[in-house]
Design an enzyme around this catalytic site. Structure first.
Site, PDB file in Angstrom:
ATOM      1  CG  ASP A  18      -2.012   1.003   1.191  1.00  0.00           C
ATOM      2  OD1 ASP A  18      -2.180   1.633   0.128  1.00  0.00           O
ATOM      3  OD2 ASP A  18      -2.704   1.173   2.204  1.00  0.00           O
ATOM      4  CG  ASP A 112      -3.374   3.846  -3.522  1.00  0.00           C
ATOM      5  OD1 ASP A 112      -4.278   3.093  -3.920  1.00  0.00           O
ATOM      6  OD2 ASP A 112      -3.513   4.607  -2.550  1.00  0.00           O
ATOM      7  CD  GLU A 113      -5.527  -0.804  -1.417  1.00  0.00           C
ATOM      8  OE1 GLU A 113      -5.198  -1.565  -0.488  1.00  0.00           O
ATOM      9  OE2 GLU A 113      -6.521  -0.062  -1.376  1.00  0.00           O
TER      10      GLU A 113
END
Length: 369
Positions: A18, A112-113
């Site tokens: 993350d 983003d993860e």
């Protein structure tokens, strides 16, 4: 309700990576004058919403999805930065290339993860902890951004673990630590248990994983419906969902926040027509159809109301989606003044959510973490 005595042992090493305050961190990296300052990505207008907040801003209580006027009140020195999604996608692609150097089993959740299954990785590293460290090091060297990671036996625990040492840290929950970790965990920190469910659990005396574990499967099913078995399983470290490189889409939706509150039902129907048109485009791109239409209404006081209809047949055309949404709109509303409308189509014809997700498995791993 009877729980099957059969168990299915699955041995996995899962990493959840993350990025730390991703959008805001990209802006601070690209513009050094913003570093160390409280910034919010999003519009600064009275109708704006914060898309992301830097850690400097979070210290003041600024959070994503917060109205910009609220964020500015909490942090008067807050700097608003316009979003650049093309840039975020560019950086995200760089990060995913790093993931794929280690495994092809990468399941992105957003820009983003992502989850990574490194049980059988390309370097034959025996330690998922070392792989996570190497990935984070390479992300920083390549992008100048920091990432956090959680490492454990399944996606659920890895996701929870990635929050523990944020920002720029990682946490490994080894097989022999799983049970004690989950028993001590506050129920509101269980991934997937939101505020409404947490409040309901508090009413049943469930405040920690140990409290949840003390409830029988029958009790949880009675009070939490279909989710009861899921809660029964996850608190025991049981979560059999594999990392899916090509995730199955479970819903399609779109929503609009208006520059000014609207009270006219005619104007609302016009906005719904635009939203339904956007959903139709996404349906054509994804080549799916769905049975359940959900209407979301956010009022001027930020209270939100949702209501759904499940049809006996699959739909994918704008006209049917719009007609169903209008039927939902014409039901009783909490308020007259509306600031946001949204439509979601779910119960899709590619939905395989019932498969394996709630199977019971034994957690017995003997390889290195």
């Amino acid at each position: 309700m009877k729980m099957s005595n059969e168990s299915h042992q699955v041995s996995r090493k899962i990493i959840h990576v993350d990025m730390d305050a991703f959008y805001a961190s990209v802006e601070q990296h690209d513009n050094p004058s913003l570093r160390g300052k409280p910034i919010a990505v999003g519009g600064s207008s009275k109708r704006g919403v914060v898309a992301a907040a830097s850690y400097e801003a979070r210290k003041y209580g600024v959070r994503s999805a917060m109205p910009s006027v609220t964020a500015a009140r909490l942090c008067p020195q807050l700097i608003f930065v316009k979003h650049r999604f093309d840039r975020y996608k560019e950086v995200s692609n760089q990060i995913r290339e790093i993931f794929h150097d280690y495994t092809d089993l990468v399941e992105p959740l957003s820009l983003d993860e992502a989850y990574l299954d490194v049980t059988a990785n390309k370097f034959n590293f025996p330690s998922a902890t070392i792989i996570a460290y190497e990935i984070r090091r390479r992300i920083y060297e390549t992008t100048g951004l920091t990432a956090s990671a959680g490492i454990s036996i399944n996606k659920f625990i890895a996701k929870v673990a990635s929050d523990i040492n944020k920002p720029n840290g990682q946490k490994t929950i080894t097989p022999d630590q799983v049970v004690s970790f989950l028993e001590k965990l506050e129920i509101r920190k269980f991934y997937g248990i939101g505020k409404v469910t947490a409040d309901k659990m508090y009413q049943h005396g469930i405040f920690t994983g140990a409290d949840l574990k003390s409830k029988s499967l029958e009790y949880l099913a009675e009070h939490f419906g279909k989710s009861g078995r899921h809660y029964f399983n996850i608190v025991r470290g049981i979560h059999n969902s594999p990392v899916q490189p090509h995730r199955i889409r479970k819903s399609l939706g779109a929503e609009r926040t208006f520059a000014e509150n609207i009270s006219s039902e005619l104007f609302m129907k016009e906005r719904l027509q635009q939203i339904a048109g956007e959903i139709e485009k996404r349906i054509e791109k994804s080549d799916v159809a769905g049975k359940t239409v959900t209407l979301k209404i956010k009022y001027s006081d930020f209270k939100t109301q949702t209501r759904s209809i499940t049809l006996p047949y699959y739909i994918r055309d704008k006209e049917t989606i719009l007609r169903t949404a209008i039927e939902l709109l014409e039901q009783d509303r909490f308020r007259e003044s509306v600031r946001l409308l949204g439509i979601t189509l779910s119960n899709l014809n590619n939905d395989q959510s019932e498969q394996d997700e709630h199977e019971i498995e034994e957690v017995q791993l003997d390889f290195k973490f």
